[in-house]
Design a protein around this motif. Structure first.
Motif, PDB file in Angstrom:
ATOM      1  N   GLU A 288       0.824  -1.209   0.000  1.00 18.17           N
ATOM      2  CA  GLU A 288       0.000   0.000   0.000  1.00 18.17           C
ATOM      3  C   GLU A 288       0.859   1.260   0.000  1.00 18.17           C
ATOM      4  O   GLU A 288       0.548   2.243  -0.684  1.00 18.17           O
ATOM      5  CB  GLU A 288      -0.919  -0.018   1.224  1.00 18.17           C
TER       6      GLU A 288
ATOM      7  N   CYS B 170       2.249   2.045  -3.307  1.00 19.99           N
ATOM      8  CA  CYS B 170       1.257   2.566  -4.249  1.00 19.99           C
ATOM      9  C   CYS B 170       1.175   4.092  -4.193  1.00 19.99           C
ATOM     10  O   CYS B 170       0.542   4.708  -5.068  1.00 19.99           O
ATOM     11  CB  CYS B 170      -0.121   1.976  -3.965  1.00 19.99           C
ATOM     12  N   THR B 171       1.768   4.700  -3.155  1.00 19.86           N
ATOM     13  CA  THR B 171       1.750   6.166  -3.056  1.00 19.86           C
ATOM     14  C   THR B 171       2.891   6.812  -3.845  1.00 19.86           C
ATOM     15  O   THR B 171       3.038   8.043  -3.795  1.00 19.86           O
ATOM     16  CB  THR B 171       1.864   6.576  -1.582  1.00 19.86           C
TER      17      THR B 171
ATOM     18  N   ARG C 138       5.276   4.009 -10.640  1.00 17.40           N
ATOM     19  CA  ARG C 138       4.369   2.938 -10.229  1.00 17.40           C
ATOM     20  C   ARG C 138       4.409   1.717 -11.124  1.00 17.40           C
ATOM     21  O   ARG C 138       3.635   0.776 -10.918  1.00 17.40           O
ATOM     22  CB  ARG C 138       2.938   3.468 -10.186  1.00 17.40           C
TER      23      ARG C 138
ATOM     24  N   VAL D   2      10.006   6.790  -0.769  1.00 18.03           N
ATOM     25  CA  VAL D   2       8.958   5.827  -0.416  1.00 18.03           C
ATOM     26  C   VAL D   2       9.542   4.440  -0.194  1.00 18.03           C
ATOM     27  O   VAL D   2       9.246   3.768   0.802  1.00 18.03           O
ATOM     28  CB  VAL D   2       7.874   5.804  -1.515  1.00 18.03           C
TER      29      VAL D   2
END
Length: 450
Positions: free
Chosen positions: A122, A125-126, A132, A429
């Motif tokens: 999750e 996914c940001t 992505r 990330v």
């Protein structure tokens, strides 16, 4: 018999005055009396041989006490064996409960790893849309998730087996406890210490057996003393009393007898508990192997995902560095093009000249005196004006090309800068995912609180 030998006989040939019938009647009475006396003596001899002694009550009580003591002692030996089995079963339940706790802990860790895997996916996914795209790290996360689900399924299956085995062991323990309570009903007047069963038992058994063999009287309707029957039951087919199988205290137990100390129910309870303990031992070994295997595979999968994410971060940082270099070169090219555009624009101004004719100097005019004097002869036209027009047009085209190149360079610079920002965000990330996975790898956190 001495009285019979000393008895006097009546002479039959003596002359008498009385009648014969009178004499014969008397002799007959004497013979009858002698017969009765002989029969009485024989009865006395038979009574001395077979009649009970005055100590019959005491002898019967002593024999009964001997039988009771032998039965109670053998029941105590059986009870020691039952208690040993009960304690072993109880300890096995404790060990299996500890294995169950370890299995539940490992299952909880597996569930946390699954949750951590989902959180990692999750969070990834940001990332910006440019970052992505599916990569090797996503494949590693998917494989780790599938692997964790398989481990979770195997641990849950093993946990169900442990719960069933605990129920079986509890049933065996309840059965043993019921048999112990039933066998313990006759042990109120005897020492319950295990040492009283294991120490000096062989000597007491051998001495009691020799004493019973010397007795000739039997007790009971079957003609065989029950105490001797217990001693016979205590012996194996070779005639030697042996400890019961699996009795760690060396207590000897007789063969199974529905009416004896070692009943079939007790034997079946012991055998059932022994088999359940053996299965539990095998199951505990399987639990240990499953936990170790799960730990190794989980650590390997976790490390593989972390290595993949670190590699992705390294690749992203490398690409970001290349992009930074490319952005610098692009900026340098923009500056060069801009300087060339400015120089060309200034050259075009010089070529075209001032906007107001009054600002033209004499040397810049097409009709300056030198040219006028030169053009007095025929065929003396100069291409100065055409060359100036062509040069101005060339400079205009150069300005347009340079302007277009500058626009393209600025657009490329914008794309490179956007890519740099995306690479920076993607690396942040992925780095945060790696830090989170390392921070939560010790499983000292509550699900739902992270």
């Amino acid at each position: 018999m001495l009285a019979t030998k000393e008895r006097t006989s009546v002479p039959l040939a003596t002359a008498t005055i009385g009648p014969d019938s009178w004499r014969e009647a008397t002799v007959k009475e004497i013979k009858i009396s002698q017969t009765v006396v002989e029969r009485s003596d024989k009865g006395l001899d038979l009574g001395r041989a077979v009649d009970a002694l005055p100590s019959l009550r005491d002898n019967c009580a002593q024999q009964s006490n001997t039988v009771v003591q032998a039965y109670v002692r053998e029941t105590r030996a059986v009870l020691v064996k039952l208690r040993d089995s009960f304690l072993d079963t109880n300890e096995e339940i404790k060990s299996l409960l500890r294995g169950k706790e370890a299995l539940e802990k490992k299952l909880e860790h597996t569930r946390k790893d699954i949750n951590l895997n989902k959180m990692s996916t999750e969070i990834r996914c940001t990332r910006p849309s440019r970052e992505r795209g599916r990569d090797g790290a996503d494949s590693l996360l998917d494989k780790e998730l599938q692997h964790l689900y398989q481990l979770k399924k195997a641990l849950e299956s093993k946990l169900r087996s442990v719960q069933k085995q605990l129920q079986v062991l509890d049933q065996c323990r309840r059965r043993l406890n019921a048999v112990i309570q039933e066998r313990n009903q006759v042990l109120d007047l005897i020492c319950h210490a295990v040492s009283s069963v294991t120490s000096g038992r062989a000597s007491r058994n051998s001495g009691r057996q020799s004493r019973h063999q010397e007795k000739n009287m039997s007790f009971g309707g079957n003609g065989l003393g029950y105490s001797r029957q217990i001693d016979l039951n205590m012996q194996d087919p070779t005639g030697r009393a042996t400890p019961a199988d699996g009795d760690r205290n060396g207590a000897m137990t007789p063969p199974t007898d529905p009416l004896g100390p070692f009943t079939p129910e007790a034997a079946q309870a012991i055998v059932q508990a022994r088999e359940a303990r053996q299965r539990s031992t095998v199951l505990r070994r399987e639990i240990k192997d499953a936990i170790e295997n799960t730990q190794k595979l989980r650590q390997a999968a976790h490390q593989a995902v972390n290595d993949g994410l670190n590699k992705k971060v390294a690749e992203t940082v490398t690409l970001k560095q290349y992009l930074t270099v490319a952005a610098g070169e692009n900026r340098h090219s923009i500056h060069r093009s801009q300087r060339w555009y400015d120089a060309t624009e200034k050259a075009l101004g010089y070529t075209v000249g001032p906007e107001v004719q009054s600002n033209l100097e004499t040397r810049e005019r097409l009709e300056r005196p030198m040219v006028k004097i030169f053009q007095r002869h025929p065929g003396t036209n100069l291409p100065e004006a055409q060359d100036i027009i062509k040069g101005a047009e060339g400079l205009d085209k150069s300005l347009m090309n340079t302007s277009r190149n500058i626009a393209l360079l600025q657009m490329a610079q914008s794309r490179v800068q956007n890519d740099i920002r995306h690479k920076h965000a993607g690396a942040n990330v992925d780095s945060s995912v790696v830090r989170m996975r390392r921070r939560l790898a010790n499983h000292r956190w509550v699900m739902g609180s992270v």
